[in-house]
Structure formats: structure tokens, C-alpha cells
Design an enzyme around this catalytic site. Structure first.
Site, PDB file in Angstrom:
ATOM      1  N   LYS A 246       0.824  -1.118  -0.046  1.00  0.00           N
ATOM      2  CA  LYS A 246       0.027   0.064  -0.055  1.00  0.00           C
ATOM      3  C   LYS A 246       0.727   1.151  -0.059  1.00  0.00           C
ATOM      4  O   LYS A 246       0.748   2.064  -0.850  1.00  0.00           O
ATOM      5  CB  LYS A 246      -0.899  -0.111   1.268  1.00  0.00           C
ATOM      6  CG  LYS A 246      -1.855   0.952   1.174  1.00  0.00           C
ATOM      7  CD  LYS A 246      -3.005   1.064   2.492  1.00  0.00           C
ATOM      8  CE  LYS A 246      -3.680  -0.389   2.418  1.00  0.00           C
ATOM      9  NZ  LYS A 246      -4.253  -0.557   4.106  1.00  0.00           N
TER      10      LYS A 246
ATOM     11  N   ARG B  19      -2.486   3.628   8.380  1.00  0.00           N
ATOM     12  CA  ARG B  19      -3.078   2.249   7.624  1.00  0.00           C
ATOM     13  C   ARG B  19      -1.585   1.451   7.690  1.00  0.00           C
ATOM     14  O   ARG B  19      -0.764   1.515   7.540  1.00  0.00           O
ATOM     15  CB  ARG B  19      -3.061   2.744   6.437  1.00  0.00           C
ATOM     16  CG  ARG B  19      -3.947   4.255   6.165  1.00  0.00           C
ATOM     17  CD  ARG B  19      -4.112   4.735   4.601  1.00  0.00           C
ATOM     18  NE  ARG B  19      -4.782   3.871   3.788  1.00  0.00           N
ATOM     19  CZ  ARG B  19      -4.791   4.100   2.513  1.00  0.00           C
ATOM     20  NH1 ARG B  19      -4.343   5.272   1.872  1.00  0.00           N
ATOM     21  NH2 ARG B  19      -5.494   3.356   1.632  1.00  0.00           N
TER      22      ARG B  19
ATOM     23  N   GLY C 140      -6.416 -10.149   8.639  1.00  0.00           N
ATOM     24  CA  GLY C 140      -6.026 -10.262  10.365  1.00  0.00           C
ATOM     25  C   GLY C 140      -5.190  -9.130  10.518  1.00  0.00           C
ATOM     26  O   GLY C 140      -4.821  -9.091  11.746  1.00  0.00           O
TER      27      GLY C 140
ATOM     28  N   MET D 295      -4.007  -4.929  11.407  1.00  0.00           N
ATOM     29  CA  MET D 295      -4.819  -3.996  12.100  1.00  0.00           C
ATOM     30  C   MET D 295      -5.544  -3.463  10.862  1.00  0.00           C
ATOM     31  O   MET D 295      -5.126  -2.731   9.673  1.00  0.00           O
ATOM     32  CB  MET D 295      -4.282  -3.231  12.625  1.00  0.00           C
ATOM     33  CG  MET D 295      -5.025  -2.288  13.527  1.00  0.00           C
ATOM     34  SD  MET D 295      -4.030  -1.030  14.406  1.00  0.00           S
ATOM     35  CE  MET D 295      -4.064   0.184  13.561  1.00  0.00           C
TER      36      MET D 295
ATOM     37  N   ARG E  83      -3.872  -0.478  -6.610  1.00  0.00           N
ATOM     38  CA  ARG E  83      -2.860  -1.702  -6.757  1.00  0.00           C
ATOM     39  C   ARG E  83      -3.343  -2.516  -8.044  1.00  0.00           C
ATOM     40  O   ARG E  83      -4.191  -2.133  -8.626  1.00  0.00           O
ATOM     41  CB  ARG E  83      -3.060  -2.709  -5.620  1.00  0.00           C
ATOM     42  CG  ARG E  83      -4.445  -3.167  -5.649  1.00  0.00           C
ATOM     43  CD  ARG E  83      -4.701  -4.076  -4.380  1.00  0.00           C
ATOM     44  NE  ARG E  83      -6.099  -3.808  -3.765  1.00  0.00           N
ATOM     45  CZ  ARG E  83      -6.571  -4.352  -2.781  1.00  0.00           C
ATOM     46  NH1 ARG E  83      -6.052  -4.614  -1.827  1.00  0.00           N
ATOM     47  NH2 ARG E  83      -8.088  -4.294  -2.730  1.00  0.00           N
TER      48      ARG E  83
ATOM     49  N   HIS F 200     -10.319 -30.787   4.849  1.00  0.00           N
ATOM     50  CA  HIS F 200     -10.533 -32.270   4.181  1.00  0.00           C
ATOM     51  C   HIS F 200     -11.502 -32.006   2.995  1.00  0.00           C
ATOM     52  O   HIS F 200     -10.994 -32.607   1.939  1.00  0.00           O
ATOM     53  CB  HIS F 200     -11.284 -32.860   5.448  1.00  0.00           C
ATOM     54  CG  HIS F 200     -11.415 -34.432   4.998  1.00  0.00           C
ATOM     55  ND1 HIS F 200     -12.690 -34.687   4.115  1.00  0.00           N
ATOM     56  CD2 HIS F 200     -10.927 -35.425   5.021  1.00  0.00           C
ATOM     57  CE1 HIS F 200     -12.591 -36.108   4.261  1.00  0.00           C
ATOM     58  NE2 HIS F 200     -11.480 -36.539   4.596  1.00  0.00           N
TER      59      HIS F 200
ATOM     60  N   SER G  29      11.157 -42.067 -17.637  1.00  0.00           N
ATOM     61  CA  SER G  29       9.987 -41.570 -17.069  1.00  0.00           C
ATOM     62  C   SER G  29       9.554 -41.523 -15.856  1.00  0.00           C
ATOM     63  O   SER G  29       9.454 -42.567 -15.112  1.00  0.00           O
ATOM     64  CB  SER G  29       8.700 -42.071 -18.253  1.00  0.00           C
ATOM     65  OG  SER G  29       7.558 -41.272 -17.973  1.00  0.00           O
TER      66      SER G  29
ATOM     67  N   CYS H 205       5.362 -38.894 -16.202  1.00  0.00           N
ATOM     68  CA  CYS H 205       4.183 -39.258 -16.370  1.00  0.00           C
ATOM     69  C   CYS H 205       3.142 -39.433 -15.396  1.00  0.00           C
ATOM     70  O   CYS H 205       1.972 -39.839 -15.378  1.00  0.00           O
ATOM     71  CB  CYS H 205       4.187 -40.580 -17.242  1.00  0.00           C
ATOM     72  SG  CYS H 205       4.801 -42.035 -16.369  1.00  0.00           S
TER      73      CYS H 205
ATOM     74  N   TYR I  24       9.959 -33.704 -21.634  1.00  0.00           N
ATOM     75  CA  TYR I  24       8.752 -33.571 -21.823  1.00  0.00           C
ATOM     76  C   TYR I  24       7.583 -33.942 -20.599  1.00  0.00           C
ATOM     77  O   TYR I  24       8.362 -34.608 -19.470  1.00  0.00           O
ATOM     78  CB  TYR I  24       8.316 -34.449 -22.828  1.00  0.00           C
ATOM     79  CG  TYR I  24       8.264 -36.080 -22.460  1.00  0.00           C
ATOM     80  CD1 TYR I  24       7.037 -36.638 -21.830  1.00  0.00           C
ATOM     81  CD2 TYR I  24       9.296 -36.734 -22.954  1.00  0.00           C
ATOM     82  CE1 TYR I  24       7.182 -38.290 -21.454  1.00  0.00           C
ATOM     83  CE2 TYR I  24       9.368 -38.226 -22.566  1.00  0.00           C
ATOM     84  CZ  TYR I  24       8.369 -38.590 -21.961  1.00  0.00           C
ATOM     85  OH  TYR I  24       8.265 -39.883 -21.632  1.00  0.00           O
TER      86      TYR I  24
HETATM   87  P1  ADP Z   1      -7.636  -1.557   3.516  1.00  0.00           P
HETATM   88  O1  ADP Z   1      -6.412  -2.196   3.562  1.00  0.00           O
HETATM   89  O2  ADP Z   1      -8.599  -2.565   4.399  1.00  0.00           O
HETATM   90  O3  ADP Z   1      -8.383  -1.226   2.158  1.00  0.00           O
HETATM   91  P2  ADP Z   1      -7.201   1.092   3.871  1.00  0.00           P
HETATM   92  O4  ADP Z   1      -5.965   1.700   4.501  1.00  0.00           O
HETATM   93  O5  ADP Z   1      -7.193   1.448   2.334  1.00  0.00           O
HETATM   94  O6  ADP Z   1      -7.673  -0.346   4.333  1.00  0.00           O
HETATM   95  O7  ADP Z   1      -8.173   2.167   4.577  1.00  0.00           O
HETATM   96  C1  ADP Z   1      -9.663   1.884   4.936  1.00  0.00           C
HETATM   97  C2  ADP Z   1     -10.521   2.817   4.159  1.00  0.00           C
HETATM   98  O8  ADP Z   1     -10.113   4.342   4.737  1.00  0.00           O
HETATM   99  C3  ADP Z   1     -10.320   3.096   2.702  1.00  0.00           C
HETATM  100  O9  ADP Z   1     -11.519   3.174   2.442  1.00  0.00           O
HETATM  101  C4  ADP Z   1      -9.457   4.111   2.575  1.00  0.00           C
HETATM  102  O10 ADP Z   1      -9.788   4.634   1.208  1.00  0.00           O
HETATM  103  C5  ADP Z   1      -9.839   5.172   3.646  1.00  0.00           C
HETATM  104  N1  ADP Z   1      -8.876   5.792   3.872  1.00  0.00           N
HETATM  105  C6  ADP Z   1      -7.581   5.642   4.355  1.00  0.00           C
HETATM  106  N2  ADP Z   1      -6.662   6.844   4.294  1.00  0.00           N
HETATM  107  C7  ADP Z   1      -7.414   7.822   4.063  1.00  0.00           C
HETATM  108  C8  ADP Z   1      -7.348   9.281   4.191  1.00  0.00           C
HETATM  109  N3  ADP Z   1      -6.170   9.947   4.500  1.00  0.00           N
HETATM  110  N4  ADP Z   1      -8.331  10.073   4.023  1.00  0.00           N
HETATM  111  C9  ADP Z   1      -9.591   9.539   3.825  1.00  0.00           C
HETATM  112  N5  ADP Z   1      -9.956   8.165   3.634  1.00  0.00           N
HETATM  113  C10 ADP Z   1      -8.803   7.262   4.059  1.00  0.00           C
HETATM  114 MG    MG Z   2      -8.042  -0.017   1.046  1.00  0.00          MG
END
Ligand code: ADP
Ligand code: MG
Ligand code: MG
Length: 898
Positions: A22, A91, A100, A102, A335, A451, A781, A849, A869
């Protein structure tokens, strides 16, 4: 000196290891001059240091302060400034996106004072309190660990008392009241107060991101995906922009093209007056992007331009998050986007047409797994209706059947000719018969290594697992969907194992256009885009691959299909199927024969039948090599079941009658030949060495078939393969016999018949002595199924259903070694055998094979190991062609970058 903090201006996507996905992409967008709110990234290295020592690394907090000051200066406001606060988002973001970790905390910097300043400065009191309640809620759950349901309950309660449908209808006073409630919840639950100091909020949020790396869900995910535990996560700190400032603000998500079909054109959702995850949380109805064009034409056009910039920069489908603050557009994330199999082929082909990527590069954008999914029939999307539930696409294909809730019922109904779908919370080895009997398996729990998933994939059975929205009640024999629909036993449902969806009723199936193209070479009209794209990708792969692709086929029909799919020969033609059916009688006679004459009579009767089998296959594969394996399974497999015989004889005797002497004779033979571990018993080359006349008959049938085909003007290319060799001496003896018979037939017919003689390498001893074995073998083979069984010392039939899911869960292996070749163990034997075999005989032809020959990841291994092959099932041939091309491609890429 080590640096722990990077400004967005300093990074780029090549720094993803250090800045997380990110963060690196935010830096990349900043570099492209897209409107990204400014910010900085605390590196994964800082996280690693924190995790090893339990404390922030020296200098980190100073660097954070410096970057914060710079951010404050550029904004002209300070963090938490009472009259006009700068607010931040914190973030998480590791190299690989992971569940999982934060959750993002927005609006850091608000407290009881600055919320008033924000209200004044923005002229929007409601917005200020909405932001504050979001902060307290997010901080409370993610940093302080309070159960989010408690906040949601408070919100729901307030909406009910105010009698409003959604959060937009709560006013400033309501929200201020909610903040108080939330703060009390935090105090009650943790004994702590919500921190009023913005600096403390920031610091705690950053450390909480670090700590989340070791959260239970994240650890489990990494173990299953084999992501190293010591990568750490980065933390992005960014100035807030506000999508919740009123109707001229909002937030949304967008794709540069349709991730379902690959079709060009913007695609996405927008929600006005919303922040963060609101748009994907389903709290209010979003509108499609086309609607944004009407709402805010300028921002829409700008967004469209940025999406173009991103797509041509990343040269791929991008997925982005954006926010509009009072008519001003901000980019918050990008991304390379996920996509369906169909879209991956279509997009790769389109990007080539648009000259954004080279045809060779396009191969890297598609996959054999994707192609395999496109080869199955699927449900007609226009006729399936609303899905009953979604789960994980654990084993591809589409199936329809009546719901049953246990194995016995599945078996019972299937025996009566009904098609059934076995539905369980989870499956266990006890469910195996039911899984075999069912068209599809559906579970409400468990992941792709459960499973159900492992066993269904092994059987090639459709499976959706982990459909957690379903409540499965085995006792009362029904399941309930999220919206309360009750589905009773016997109800027909449709299961889409490629998409992970379940539909009510019998959804109509449409044949795969891709399959039709592969079968017929015709491109059709309906799905011309994806068919053209697949055809192009296969052409590309065929052009660069070094591995040849053959098929495993025992019948002329399979051989012909394999050939249409592009097989360059048959790598494994088993002969045991040719001993079944009516011919079993003759095999019985051969086994029971007590005199040479009786045995020869049986073999003489088998000979013309075998010959005809080989003639048909050599004809279907005219001009291409056909590797025929001499008889492999233990002979008692061709005799009746021992218990059945014993019971029949006992029952006859009990009636006072004399048992059929043939039965008694058979029972004697079966008892004599009984083996505790048939897999390790009298089979393979061992049969040829001790059962008189068997090899001679098979080789004569092959040689006479070659003669016959040659006389008919064909070009038969039979190769004779000896199974289960462990010592060169075994092969030498068998080979002498083979050559003796070839010479006799050549002499008799006047047509010289020479077939290469080779062996399977499927025992560790064969691999370890490959240098010796190559003295007698013209080709190797690898029988990787048996080689895996014998190397690990377990039999697939016994262990796969019994404990593989436990092994996968515990991380003993990342994938079933029967699905994907175990490089570390079996792979080493393969490498050794290749090296030592070729040292003895440089022109030794080497293939594989086992089923691994059609597994994408294993194909890459076989390429690297230098095989000539791979041979796989006819349906696997296109996948193997594609992956062999991709393997050759990644090799050139590696050498280019060196
Ligand atoms: P995730 O990895 O779950 O996508 P994000 O870090 O992208 O989490 O953030 C969760 C939400 O908060 C997203 O919708 C993102 O666009 C929004 N967000 C993150 N940073 C900002 C910011 N600086 N201003 C406004 N919205 C934000
Ligand atoms: Mg996001
Ligand atoms: Mg074998």
C-alpha cells in the site's frame, strides 16, 4: 545509518518490501503527480526491529516527529490543533495483503476540544462529530481491542430511538451523544479512557499495526500461504481527506476495466457523503460510477484521466480507492487488481493490442489454473438468479443435485440414480463414500486446505467450502441461508466450484466455449474475446516452450482427443485396462495354468486382442511417439475378490452342495497370491521376471502392431517402458527378453522393428542408481505418483482423506504432495536421477508421466530440472502447454535481469 521513515515523495513501487504494497503504491502515485494526500511510511524494518526487541527502534520516534512536523507545515495546521486540527489516517500494509492485520484508523487527532475546532473550521458541525465517533469506534476496536459489536449495537439503538433509516440521518447532537456512549463503552470494557492526546493516539496506532503482524489470524494465514513470519508490516500515516463533508463529497472504488470480463471501460461504485469503508460495507446503496459522471462531472473526468495514467503506468488492470472532498478528487490507494480467469486472458490480449505489453509478457499475466477453470462448463449467468450463498471456490466445475446431509444418504440416493450434493459443516474421512457418490460437496466451514477441499480436488469433484453464511443443521436435515431461506434435504441446488457460489434449483449449464475451441479448433461467436485470447496465449506458449507435452492415454479415443488438444505423443499408455472386461477370463486362465501348454493357450488368445489395441492407438497417434508400459499391477487384481469367493463357496457348502471346482481353484490362487501391501508386492518389472510368457506376449503384440501399421503405410513410433525398476539388473533381464522378441518378429515379418526401451523412475532406489540404470535405458519417465508414495512412505488412498487436511493446517506441507511435486524431497530425487542418468547417457530422453505433469507449479519445476517432456491427462494438455511456455518465459526474464 538506518532510516525508518520515508516520505511519499521518496518511495516507489520497487520499494514494496520496505514500504509494504500500500505504501509503495501511494508513493508511486505521488511520483506520478496524482492528487494523493501527503503522508509518510514507517518501514517494515522498523516493525521487524519492534517485534524482535519489543520496543521501537532507536531513532524511529524522532523520525516520525520530523515527518509529522513537515506534514503539519505543508498543511498549515498541527495535529490536534484545537481551532483547526490536522487529522491523520494510520494504515497497515505488508508486502502481501493479508487478512487479520490491523484495520485502518481514520481521523486520528480528534478529541473533545479539536472536534469543536473542526466543526467551526469546516462550518459543518455534523461532519465533525461524525468524524469523532468514527475515530472513537475504530480506535476502540482496533487499538484498544473492544468488541466492535458493542459500538454497532449503540449505533443501532440510537437509529431506532431516532427512528431514522441510516447514519446520514443522525444529526450533530445525535452523533455527539454517540461519542459519549462510545467512550463509556471503552472505559467499561478496558478500564482505560479513550486517549485525548493526539500524539498518543498516533503513537499507539502505529505500534498497534506492528503488533497486529503477530495476531492469530495473520499468523495462521501466513503459515498456510507459506509467507515468511519475519517480513513485518509497514505503517502508512496520511493526511485525512473527507468524503463525509456533505452531498458534494463522497468516496468510491474503481477498476480501470471490468474485473469480471476484462472489458475496457471504467467500472466501480460510489457513495456520496461517506468515508472509508462505507462504500463497500453495504450500509447504504452505492451508485455505479456512471452516476458520478452526472453528480460531479469534473471529478469524474479527472478520475477517468487518472485511471488511464495508472493503467498505462502499471501496464495492467488497476483497482483504486478515491475520495471526493467538496468537489475535489483525491486518490487513496491503487494496486494491480484481482480478476476472474476470463478477464485475465481477455485483458492480457487487449493490453498486447494496445501495445502496453509484449506478447511474451502477456503470458505472465495468465495461468494454467485460470485456463483449467475456463475449460469447465459453467452456469448460464443470465439464468442462475440470486445466489443462495457464497463460499471458497475449492475445486472447479459446475454441478447440480439434490441436497443430502450425510454420506449414507448420498450413497443410497446415488445408487438409485439420483444426482446429489453432499452438504456438511465440514467433512471427515467418514464422509468419503458420500463424497464419491455426490456430484459436488458443499461445506459451511473450513478453508481451501480443509478435508473437503483437498479430497474433492484429488477426486476432481466440484467443491465449495467455507460457505460461512450457511447454517447447516444435520440433525433436522436442512440448511438456512443468511436471509433465512430454508433448504430441506432433497431440494435441488446448483454448485459453482469455480466461482464459489451456490444457486437454488437446477441452473442451466452452458458448455465452455474454450473447450469447444480446443476440441474443434473453431472459435465460435459468443465468447470470441476470451477464445481468441486463449488461442493467442497458447500460440505464444508453444512458440517459446522447451518442454514437450504428451498425454497419458490408453484408448484410441483419448489419444485422438489428446492430439486435438496439442499433445505431441503419448507419454503413458497403460496396458492393465486392456486386461479387463471379457478378457479377464483369459487372464484368469493364464494365472491358473499349471502346464506350459495351458498358459500358452491363454496368452495366445490374449495376443491378437492386445495387438489390435496397439494398432488403434498407434494409428490415432500416427507419427508421434507412444510410450507403452508393460503390465504393472499385481495379478490378483484381475482375480475375483477373496472374501466374495470364500463366502460363495461356504454358502454352497452350507446348502450341502459341492462348490464349483473353478471357484475352489480360484480361491486357492487368490489366497496364495494374497499380499499385505500389494503396492509393495509382486508388480511392475517383478511380474515380467517371474511370470513366464507375459512380457513376450505383450512385446509381440506391440511389435506386430508396428509391423501392421508399417505395412499400412503409417509411421508407428512405439516405445516400450518397464515399470517399477529398482535395480539395473532387473531392467537388463527384461530388456534382453524384449529385444529377443523384437528380433523374432522382425525376422518373421521381414520388417525391422526397433523400439526404444526405457524405464519408469518411481522408486527411490531407481533414482539413487539412475547412473547405472541409464546403461540399459534409452529413456526415463518419472512416475511421480509412486515416487511420492515410496519417498514419503505413505499410500495415497490411505492418507489423503485420513490426515492431509491436518497436515496442511499444521503447515507440514503447503500443498498436497500428490497435487504439487514436493521439490524438497521427491524433487531432489528427480534432480539426481536426471544428472546421473545423463552422465551415463547424454542423449537420455527424460519425461514425467505422473499426475504432476499437468500441475502448473510442478511443470515449472520439470522445466527447471531439464526434462524433455511432461505427460498428463488429455484435458491437462492445454494447461501444461501454457505453463511450459510460462516456465520458459520466467527463465528468460531471470537471465535478463541478471
Ligand atoms: P484496507 O487495506 O482495508 O483497504 P485502507 O488503509 O485502504 O484499508 O483504509 C480503509 C479505508 O479508509 C479505505 O476506504 C480508504 O480509502 C480510507 N482511507 C484511508 N486513508 C484515508 C485518508 N487519508 N483520508 C480518507 N480516507 C482514507
Ligand atoms: Mg484500501
Ligand atoms: Mg507406478
Amino acid at each position: 545509518m538506518v532510516r525508518y521513515v520515508y516520505d511519499f515523495h521518496e518511495g516507489g513501487r520497487d520499494l514494496a518490501d520496505l514500504l509494504g504494497g500500500k505504501g509503495a503504491n501511494l508513493a508511486e502515485m505521488t511520483r506520478l503527480s496524482l492528487p494523493v494526500p501527503p503522508g509518510f511510511i514507517v518501514t517494515t524494518e522498523a516493525c521487524r526491529a519492534f517485534l524482535t526487541t519489543g520496543a521501537e527502534p532507536e531513532g524511529m520516534s524522532r523520525e516520525v516527529s520530523q515527518h509529522l512536523t513537515a506534514l503539519e507545515e505543508s498543511a498549515g495546521r498541527r495535529l490536534g490543533q484545537p481551532d483547526d486540527p490536522l487529522l491523520l489516517s494510520v494504515r497497515s500494509g505488508a508486502r502481501f495483503s493479508m487478512p487479520g492485520m490491523m484495520e485502518t484508523v481514520l481521523d486520528i487527532g480528534l478529541n473533545d476540544d479539536s472536534v469543536l475546532g473542526l466543526a467551526k473550521a469546516s462550518g459543518n458541525e455534523r461532519f465533525a462529530w461524525d468524524s469523532y465517533r468514527r475515530l472513537v469506534q475504530m480506535f476502540g476496536t482496533t487499538v484498544m481491542g473492544v468488541d466492535s459489536a458493542l459500538f454497532e449495537q449503540a449505533m443501532t439503538f440510537l437509529k431506532e430511538t431516532r427512528d431514522v433509516p441510516d447514519d446520514v440521518h443522525l444529526d450533530a447532537n445525535d452523533l455527539a451523544q454517540l461519542v459519549e456512549t462510545y467512550k463509556n463503552v471503552i472505559h467499561l470494557e478496558t478500564g482505560e479512557y479513550f486517549p485525548q492526546s493526539p500524539a498518543e493516539q498516533l503513537r499507539r496506532a502505529i505500534l498497534a499495526v506492528f503488533e497486529s503482524w503477530n495476531g492469530e489470524r495473520a499468523r495462521l494465514y501466513r503459515r498456510r500461504e507459506h509467507i515468511p513470519d519475519d517480513l513485518g508490516t509497514a505503517v502508512t500515516v496520511q493526511r485525512m481527506v473527507y468524503g463525509n463533508l456533505g452531498p458534494d463529497s463522497g468516496s468510491g472504488v474503481a477498476f480501470t476495466r471490468d474485473p469480471a470480463t476484462g472489458r475496457a471501460g471504467l467500472y466501480g461504485d460510489y457513495l456520496s457523503n461517506a468515508q472509508g469503508e462505507d462504500v463497500v460495507a453495504g450500509i447504504r446503496n452505492t451508485v455505479p460510477l456512471a452516476e458520478l459522471e452526472r453528480l460531479d462531472t469534473r471529478s469524474y473526468r479527472e478520475l477517468r484521466a487518472h485511471l488511464r495514467t495508472l493503467e498505462s503506468h502499471y501496464r495492467d488492470l488497476c483497482d483504486i480507492e478515491f475520495t471526493i472532498e467538496r468537489g475535489r478528487l483525491w486518490m487513496l490507494q491503487t494496486r494491480v487488481g484481482k480478476r476472474t480467469a476470463e478477464a485475465s486472458f481477455a485483458i492480457a490480449a487487449e493490453l498486447v493490442d494496445e501495445e502496453l505489453i509484449t506478447p511474451a509478457e502477456s503470458l505472465a499475466r495468465v495461468s494454467g489454473d485460470g485456463l483449467a477453470r475456463l475449460m469447465f462448463p459453467r452456469f448460464d449467468a443470465s439464468a442462475t438468479g440470486e445466489a443462495l450463498a457464497h463460499g471458497l471456490p475449492a475445486s472447479p466445475g459446475a454441478a447440480v443435485g439434490a441436497v443430502v446431509f450425510d454420506s449414507a444418504e448420498a450413497v443410497r440416493r446415488a445408487a438409485a440414480g439420483e444426482k446429489v450434493v453432499l452438504v456438511r459443516q465440514e467433512t471427515t474421512p467418514d464422509d468419503l463414500p458420500g463424497m464419491v457418490a455426490a456430484q459436488a460437496v458443499l461445506t459451511s466451514r473450513g478453508g481451501k486446505t480443509s478435508h473437503a477441499a483437498v479430497v474433492a480436488r484429488g477426486m476432481g469433484k466440484v467443491c465449495v467450502c467455507g460457505a460461512e453464511e450457511l447454517t447447516v443443521d444435520i440433525e433436522v436435515r436442512r440448511f438456512t441461508t443468511r436471509d433465512g431461506t430454508v433448504v430441506e434435504e432433497g431440494t435441488v441446488i446448483s454448485v459453482d466450484g469455480s466461482a464459489g457460489a451456490v444457486y437454488p434449483g437446477a441452473a442451466p449449464l452452458v458448455d465452455s466455449e474454450v473447450m469447444r475451441y480446443l476440441e474443434t479448433g473453431e472459435q465460435g461467436e459468443r465468447a470470441a474475446g476470451v477464445v481468441d485470447a486463449v488461442a493467442g496465449a497458447l500460440r505464444q506458449a508453444d512458440g517459446i516452450r522447451r518442454l514437450e507435452v504428451r498425454a497419458n492415454a490408453d484408448t484410441p479415443e483419448d489419444a485422438a482427443r489428446a492430439r486435438r488438444f496439442g499433445a505431441q505423443g503419448i507419454g503413458l499408455c497403460r496396458t492393465e485396462h486392456m486386461f479387463l472386461g471379457e478378457r479377464r477370463k483369459l487372464v484368469e486362465e493364464m494365472i491358473l495354468a499349471t502346464t506350459d501348454a495351458a498358459r500358452d493357450r491363454a496368452l495366445d488368445a490374449l495376443l491378437p486382442l492386445q495387438r489390435q489395441d496397439f494398432i488403434s492407438i498407434l494409428e490415432a497417434m500416427n507419427g508421434l511417439p507412444v510410450t507403452i508400459r508393460l503390465l504393472d499391477p499385481p495379478l490378483h487384481e484381475f482375480l475375483p475378490d477373496r472374501t466374495e469367493l470364500a463366502v460363495r463357496i461356504a454358502a454352497t457348502e452350507a446348502r450341502g452342495d459341492t462348490p464349483d471346482p473353478h471357484d475352489t481353484e480360484l480361491l486357492d490362487a487368490v489366497s496364495r497370491m494374497h499380499e499385505e501391501n500389494p503396492m509393495l508386492g509382486l508388480r511392475g518389472v517383478r511380474l515380467g521376471l517371474v511370470v513366464p510368457g507375459l512380457v513376450a506376449m505383450q512385446v509381440r503384440a506391440i511389435a506386430e502392431a508396428v509391423v501392421e501399421r508399417t505395412r499400412a503405410g503409417g509411421s508407428p513410433e512405439a516405445e516400450i517402458m518397464v515399470p517399477l525398476v529398482g535395480a539395473v539388473e532387473e531392467l537388463r533381464i527384461e530388456r534382453d527378453e524384449v529385444e529377443r522378441v523384437l528380433a523374432v518378429v522382425s525376422e518373421e515379418s521381414g520388417i525391422p522393428v526397433s523400439c526404444p526401451v526405457g524405464t519408469m523412475i518411481e522408486l527411490p532406489r531407481a533414482a539413487l542408481t539412475a547412473g547405472r540404470i541409464a546403461e540399459e535405458a534409452e529413456f526415463f519417465s518419472f512416475g511421480t505418483n509412486d515416487l511420492t508414495q515410496t519417498t514419503w512412505g505413505f499410500s495415497r488412498d490411505d492418507v489423503e482423506a485420513a490426515f492431509f487436511s491436518a497436515y496442511l493446517d499444521k503447515g507440514v506441507f503447503a500443498a498436497s504432495p500428490f497435487e504439487t511435486l514436493d521439490r524438497e524431497g521427491v524433487g531432489r530425487l528427480v534432480g539426481l536421477a536426471v544428472a546421473e542418468g545423463r552422465a551415463t547417457r547424454p542423449d537420455l530422453k527424460i519425461g514425467v508421466c505422473g499426475e504432476h505433469g499437468g500441475d502448473p507449479e510442478s511443470v515449472h519445476f520439470f522445466h527447471t530440472a531439464g526434462l524433455d517432456y511432461v505427460s498428463c491427462s488429455p484435458f491437462g494438455v492445454p494447461v501444461a502447454r501454457l505453463e511450459a511456455g510460462r516456465a520458459a518465459l520466467s527463465e528468460t526474464e531471470e537471465s535478463d535481469s541478471r
